[in-house]
Design a protein around this motif. Structure first.
Motif, short mmCIF file in Angstrom:
data_model
loop_
_atom_site.label_atom_id
_atom_site.label_comp_id
_atom_site.label_asym_id
_atom_site.label_seq_id
_atom_site.Cartn_x
_atom_site.Cartn_y
_atom_site.Cartn_z
N UNK A 1 -29.64 -6.35 -4.98
CA UNK A 1 -29.52 -4.90 -4.81
C UNK A 1 -29.12 -4.55 -3.37
N UNK A 2 -29.76 -5.20 -2.42
CA UNK A 2 -29.47 -4.86 -1.03
C UNK A 2 -28.25 -5.60 -0.51
N UNK B 1 -39.67 3.78 1.32
CA UNK B 1 -39.95 2.36 1.14
C UNK B 1 -38.67 1.58 0.93
N UNK C 1 -42.78 -6.16 -1.63
CA UNK C 1 -42.20 -6.60 -0.36
C UNK C 1 -42.90 -5.89 0.79
N UNK C 2 -43.03 -4.58 0.64
CA UNK C 2 -43.63 -3.78 1.71
C UNK C 2 -45.05 -4.26 2.02
N UNK D 1 -37.23 -2.84 -9.64
CA UNK D 1 -36.83 -2.74 -8.24
C UNK D 1 -37.91 -2.01 -7.44
N UNK D 2 -38.39 -0.89 -8.01
CA UNK D 2 -39.44 -0.13 -7.33
C UNK D 2 -40.67 -1.00 -7.11
N UNK D 3 -41.00 -1.78 -8.12
CA UNK D 3 -42.16 -2.66 -8.04
C UNK D 3 -41.95 -3.75 -6.99
N UNK E 1 -39.61 4.13 -12.01
CA UNK E 1 -38.33 3.45 -12.17
C UNK E 1 -37.18 4.44 -12.29
N UNK F 1 -34.51 -0.20 -12.48
CA UNK F 1 -35.15 0.75 -11.56
C UNK F 1 -36.63 0.46 -11.40
N UNK F 2 -37.31 0.31 -12.52
CA UNK F 2 -38.74 0.04 -12.51
C UNK F 2 -39.07 -1.25 -11.77
N UNK G 1 -36.88 1.17 4.14
CA UNK G 1 -37.51 0.17 5.00
C UNK G 1 -37.13 -1.25 4.53
N UNK G 2 -37.24 -1.46 3.22
CA UNK G 2 -36.90 -2.78 2.67
C UNK G 2 -35.43 -3.10 2.94
N UNK H 1 -36.48 5.68 -8.87
CA UNK H 1 -35.83 4.65 -8.06
C UNK H 1 -34.34 4.59 -8.39
N UNK H 2 -34.03 4.65 -9.67
CA UNK H 2 -32.63 4.61 -10.09
C UNK H 2 -31.91 5.90 -9.70
N UNK I 1 -39.99 -3.66 -4.41
CA UNK I 1 -40.00 -3.10 -3.06
C UNK I 1 -41.43 -2.84 -2.59
N UNK I 2 -42.25 -2.40 -3.51
CA UNK I 2 -43.67 -2.19 -3.18
C UNK I 2 -44.30 -3.50 -2.74
N UNK J 1 -39.85 -13.02 1.38
CA UNK J 1 -39.11 -13.26 0.14
C UNK J 1 -39.59 -14.55 -0.54
N UNK K 1 -44.96 -7.62 3.67
CA UNK K 1 -44.35 -7.53 5.00
C UNK K 1 -45.34 -6.97 6.01
#
Lengths: 199, 389
Positions: free
Chosen positions: A158-159, B50, A189-190, A182-184, B12, A179-180, B53-54, B15-16, A186-187, A144, A193
């Motif tokens: 979010x989490x 994903x 982060x993955x 967040x998806x980015x 996105x 959404x966009x 996992x996160x 994801x939503x 998470x990518x 992070x 990680x």
């Protein structure tokens, strides 16, 4: 998610009902004080929880939470209650928390202590396990800390169970973009990680 | 829904969709679309995996049994303590006067403190004096109070300590109430002049305030250390200043009060009455070692008021520091040069015109410094000042 950020007003009203009835003066200051009281009661625990995730130490989290509420107090004395209180409160919270997360050295120390603390409270857990858990948490915070602040804050909120609209308000994003982003995030982060794991 | 017709969704959106944060229509459209789009189903699966996992990793950070958590009430008590500590530090910061104190430091360095000590009315307007070896003229220096460094919480006490170590003030006598201007003239050694405007209330007090001799020996390393701490380490002070002894002689001052001043905050209904103070004194004199580069020190002082290095340099070179009284005036006030009592003086007043207006006029005539301050408009002030005989 029990509360929503936008629900602050009804919560304050409820807090008022529960508050022991004091002799009421109608003065403005009194109202401000009551307001502040209600906001404190409604948000303290959640603010602490978000901060705890970021810094991993209860005392540190509470110290930061004190700073958050002090800023709210000072702000409402000067300029009245922030327009979107919840958004403002959690914005300040994640900002302070994330900055603390990035001050890396102290955190390592906390994690060690936390390991010992856990041992004290769950004596059946062996030392190795406790140390491992602390290390795992440390790993996550390390990732992070390396991310873009907004991405990291987005993931934390979010989490921690915040809705997209709450996140949009707190981080000043358009609701449609959460959404966009967040998806980015998470990518990212993955990727980071896994890179850390492989080492 | 256009997008469902085009059958194209972004990452996105998916994801939503997984978090069920879309409108019902949108959720439904994606659900329907996924039935027919293998590629999209695969994409959703990847995103879900994903995200899971996160989420799992971040869940490690969640508070578990949180052994140390305090109750809401004791947290509230802690917050009270925290707030009052914070407020205290802000208050002391404000009242120890970090901002104005710093301006003051600049003044102390050049030993003009003496003048502001003698002119309480002037000091009240946060006005300070500089570099007058003998005052012959007045220049207004507008400055922006907000540009004055604020990272100097801790210098107040140090400054107090330095002043008490290095500054000696000797007052010469006591305040004396007198009955007539002749008596005042005799005591003060200057020809006392008083206004005769018909608009003025009656003379309610006339007193002679003692002069003072002020002496300061500059401890330059200490001054530099304090300035550094206050964030002014880029301002240069000449080395010759170290151990220099600067003296200032502030002559006896005559102070006259007109009107009802017992309740100075009461608004005046007309311009004709109210409360006015006139003070007058021979020019204070300041003595400093001859090799001291006054322009250099003046420049440092200008920098303290927030002026840029270039501006300070050019201002400093164009002003006669030996004869000019520099009047620093906050930018958000109304200030201007005015013709008063046959000479050019300075007017300072509030920017907006309130029902409660106050003014201040300062001018120098025949070696005497005059100050007039009170309630009313600029017009009132000038009327009174020009009636002085």
């Amino acid at each position: 998610m029990v509360d929503t950020i936008n629900n602050v007003r009804p919560k304050i009203a409820r807090a008022h009902e529960n508050a022991p009835s004091e002799s009421n003066t109608d003065s403005e200051a009194r109202n401000t004080a009551d307001d502040f009281e209600g906001i404190f009661r409604a948000h303290w625990t959640r603010v602490c929880a978000v901060l705890y995730r970021l810094v991993g130490d209860q005392d540190e989290a509470e110290d930061l939470a004190l700073e958050v509420f002090w800023r709210l107090y000072r702000r409402s004395m000067k300029a009245g209650k922030p327009e979107n209180l919840g958004g403002w409160l959690y914005r300040v919270t994640v900002n302070l928390g994330y900055n603390a997360l990035r001050s890396y050295k102290r955190r390592t120390q906390y994690e060690e202590q936390a390991g010992h603390l856990l041992l004290d409270h769950q004596p059946d857990l062996n030392t190795a396990q406790a140390a491992e858990q602390a290390e795992d948490r440390e790993q996550v915070r390390k990732v992070l800390a390396k991310m873009k602040p907004r991405d990291a804050q987005l993931l934390i909120l979010r989490h921690s169970g915040y809705s997209y609209s709450e996140i949009a308000i707190a981080l000043e994003l358009s609701p449609g973009s959460v959404g966009t982003l967040l998806a980015r995030a998470e990518k990212d982060f993955e990727k980071r990680f896994l890179a850390l794991e492989r080492r | 829904m256009f997008r469902s017709q085009k059958e194209h969704f972004t990452e996105g959106d998916f994801r939503a969709y997984i978090d069920e944060q879309l409108s019902e229509t949108m959720q439904e459209a994606i659900r329907a679309h996924l039935q027919t789009c293998d590629h999209c189903r695969e994409q959703v699966r990847t995103i879900t995996g994903r995200s899971g996992m996160v989420g799992q990793e971040l869940q490690r950070l969640a508070p578990s049994n949180r052994p140390g958590a305090v109750s809401l009430n004791s947290a509230r008590a802690r917050l009270d303590t925290y707030i009052s500590a914070k407020e205290k530090s802000i208050m002391s910061n404000r009242f120890l006067g970090s901002r104005y104190r710093l301006l003051w430091t600049g003044l102390v360095v050049i030993a003009i403190l003496a003048v502001s000590l003698a002119f309480p009315q002037v000091r009240a307007l946060a006005v300070n004096f500089l570099g007058l070896f003998r005052v012959e003229q007045i220049a207004i220096l507008p400055f922006d109070p907000s540009s004055i460094s604020q990272n100097n919480q801790s210098i107040g006490p140090q400054l107090d300590k330095m002043l008490s170590d290095t500054l000696v003030v000797e007052a010469q006598g006591e305040v004396q109430q007198v009955a007539t201007p002749e008596e005042a003239s005799a005591l003060a050694g200057i020809p006392v002049r008083l206004p005769e405007a018909s608009t003025l209330g009656s003379l309610t007090r006339l007193e002679v305030q003692p002069g003072a001799h002020v002496e300061i020996t500059v401890d330059l390393p200490r001054v530099r250390a304090i300035m550094k701490e206050a964030g002014y380490d880029d301002i240069e002070l000449p080395d010759e200043l170290d151990n220099a002894t600067i003296t200032a002689d502030v002559p006896t001052m005559v102070f006259a009060q007109y009107g009802a001043c017992d309740n100075p905050s009461a608004p005046t209904t007309t311009d004709t009455h109210g409360c006015h103070h006139l003070f007058q004194m021979a020019s204070p004199t300041v003595n400093a070692p001859a090799d001291l580069d006054i322009a250099k020190i003046g420049e440092a002082f200008l920098r303290l008021t927030g002026m840029s290095e270039t501006d300070a340099k050019s201002f400093s070179q164009n002003v006669d520091w030996a004869t000019t009284l520099i009047l620093p005036v906050p930018m958000n006030t109304d200030y201007q040069e005015v013709e008063v009592d046959g000479v050019t003086g300075a007017y300072v007043g509030p920017q907006q015109s309130y029902s409660y207006q106050s003014y201040m006029l300062i001018w120098v005539k025949d070696g005497i410094v005059y100050g007039l301050e009170g309630r009313g408009s600029k017009y009132t002030a000038l009327t009174i000042a020009n009636s002085i005989k």
